[in-house]
Design a protein around this motif. Structure first.
Motif, short mmCIF file in Angstrom:
data_model
loop_
_atom_site.label_atom_id
_atom_site.label_comp_id
_atom_site.label_asym_id
_atom_site.label_seq_id
_atom_site.Cartn_x
_atom_site.Cartn_y
_atom_site.Cartn_z
N ASP A 1 27.42 108.97 113.98
CA ASP A 1 28.66 109.10 113.21
C ASP A 1 29.27 110.65 113.46
O ASP A 1 28.36 111.53 113.00
CB ASP A 1 28.32 109.03 111.64
CG ASP A 1 27.87 107.77 111.60
OD1 ASP A 1 28.81 106.78 111.65
OD2 ASP A 1 26.78 107.14 111.12
N GLY A 2 30.40 110.88 113.46
CA GLY A 2 31.13 112.27 113.86
C GLY A 2 30.60 112.83 115.10
O GLY A 2 31.43 113.62 115.47
N THR A 3 29.86 112.20 115.98
CA THR A 3 29.52 112.63 117.55
C THR A 3 30.19 111.52 118.32
O THR A 3 31.08 111.88 119.38
CB THR A 3 28.33 112.67 117.71
OG1 THR A 3 27.65 113.72 116.51
CG2 THR A 3 27.71 113.29 119.10
N ASP B 1 21.07 117.55 113.06
CA ASP B 1 21.09 117.06 114.19
C ASP B 1 20.50 118.14 115.30
O ASP B 1 19.37 117.97 116.17
CB ASP B 1 22.28 116.80 115.13
CG ASP B 1 22.94 115.59 114.31
OD1 ASP B 1 22.16 114.42 114.18
OD2 ASP B 1 24.05 115.58 113.97
N ASP C 1 23.76 111.32 118.62
CA ASP C 1 23.85 110.95 117.38
C ASP C 1 24.88 110.04 117.10
O ASP C 1 25.70 110.11 117.98
CB ASP C 1 24.31 112.38 116.44
CG ASP C 1 24.77 112.08 115.00
OD1 ASP C 1 24.07 111.30 114.17
OD2 ASP C 1 26.16 112.56 114.76
N ASP D 1 26.62 116.29 115.53
CA ASP D 1 27.65 117.03 114.81
C ASP D 1 27.37 117.79 113.57
O ASP D 1 28.29 118.26 112.67
CB ASP D 1 29.02 116.36 114.41
CG ASP D 1 28.37 115.12 113.32
OD1 ASP D 1 27.31 114.53 113.57
OD2 ASP D 1 29.26 114.95 112.34
N THR D 2 26.01 117.72 113.28
CA THR D 2 25.53 118.60 112.03
C THR D 2 24.43 119.10 112.33
O THR D 2 23.79 119.15 113.19
CB THR D 2 25.20 117.36 110.98
OG1 THR D 2 23.99 116.74 111.13
CG2 THR D 2 26.16 116.43 110.74
MG LIG Z 1 26.65 112.62 112.72
#
Ligand SMILES: [Mg+2]
Length: 233
Positions: free
Chosen positions: A12-14, A180, A10, A176-177
């Motif tokens: 964003d955020g990862t 995912d 992933d 991160d979610t």
């Molecule tokens: Mg993400």
């Protein structure tokens, strides 16, 4: 280590954090493409692909949905994203570059994207930090509307690019979610949840990923834990 291993990431955020650049680009794209003042708090776009978000915004603001209108919006979004990223404090998540490099150096390891971003958006975000070239293939929302289509699409792209048919137990989906985690479970991959985005470790663990961690503390240890190895290289 004589198995081919596939890592699907992933973004964003990862891999990185781009602050609110994506959200601001969506709002500005609605304005420039349709003269609509969009309020993102009115819609639920979490975990949705960029293409799905375009559909949701069309429906929410009563814009006729057509392929050309969706594409018009997405082109505006990409243009605004590029500008918004210049005004955002962004960073690559700690140790990510070292992990990407370790995977890249091992001929039995392969990596691609599994993201709701468009390919052009991924290029802008990852290219900003010079890490786009680690990903030769992957699933983006260019050809998928629903997030759950991304996993099978990523496997097809991985096979097309590498010529390898990966066994599900040798595929890791890293994100991160909870979305995912769900994406990974659909293709029977091993799921790796890292709490470097908006979700806490506890809330990720509720979705029962195969691995859950607060963050990557050391690149070698991260890969060894995933592969259950003493040493990876
Ligand atoms: Mg993400």
């Amino acid at each position: 280590m004589n198995k081919h291993i596939l890592f699907l990431w992933d973004i964003d955020g990862t891999l990185l954090s781009v602050g609110g650049a994506g959200e601001r680009a969506l709002v500005k794209a609605m304005q420039s493409a349709f003269k609509v003042q969009a309020n993102l708090s009115e819609i639920d776009y979490s975990g949705k692909t960029d293409r799905k978000i375009a559909h949701i915004l069309h429906e929410h603001y009563n814009l006729p949905v057509s392929e050309s209108s969706i594409d018009k919006f997405l082109a505006a979004y990409i243009a605004h994203l590029e500008v918004e990223m210049q005004h955002t404090r962004m960073h690559v998540i700690e140790h990510i570059v070292e992990v990407l490099e370790l995977i890249d150096q091992n001929p039995m390891f392969h990596q691609g994207l599994l993201t709701g971003n468009l390919r052009a958006g991924a290029n802008i975000k990852l290219g900003h930090f010079g890490i786009y070239d680690y990903f030769r293939f992957g699933a983006t929302s260019d050809f998928a509307v629903e997030r759950n289509e991304l996993g099978p699409y990523a496997l097809t792209e991985a096979r097309r690019d590498t010529g390898i048919l990966f066994s599900p137990e040798n595929v890791f989906v890293i994100g991160d979610t909870p979305h995912d985690i769900a994406c990974g479970k659909i293709i029977n991959a091993k799921t790796v949840a890292i709490a470097t985005g908006r979700y806490s470790l506890e809330s990720l663990a509720e979705h029962q990923p195969d691995f859950a961690m607060e963050r990557i503390t050391a690149p070698d240890d991260f890969l060894m834990e995933l592969l259950d190895l003493e040493a990876v290289h």
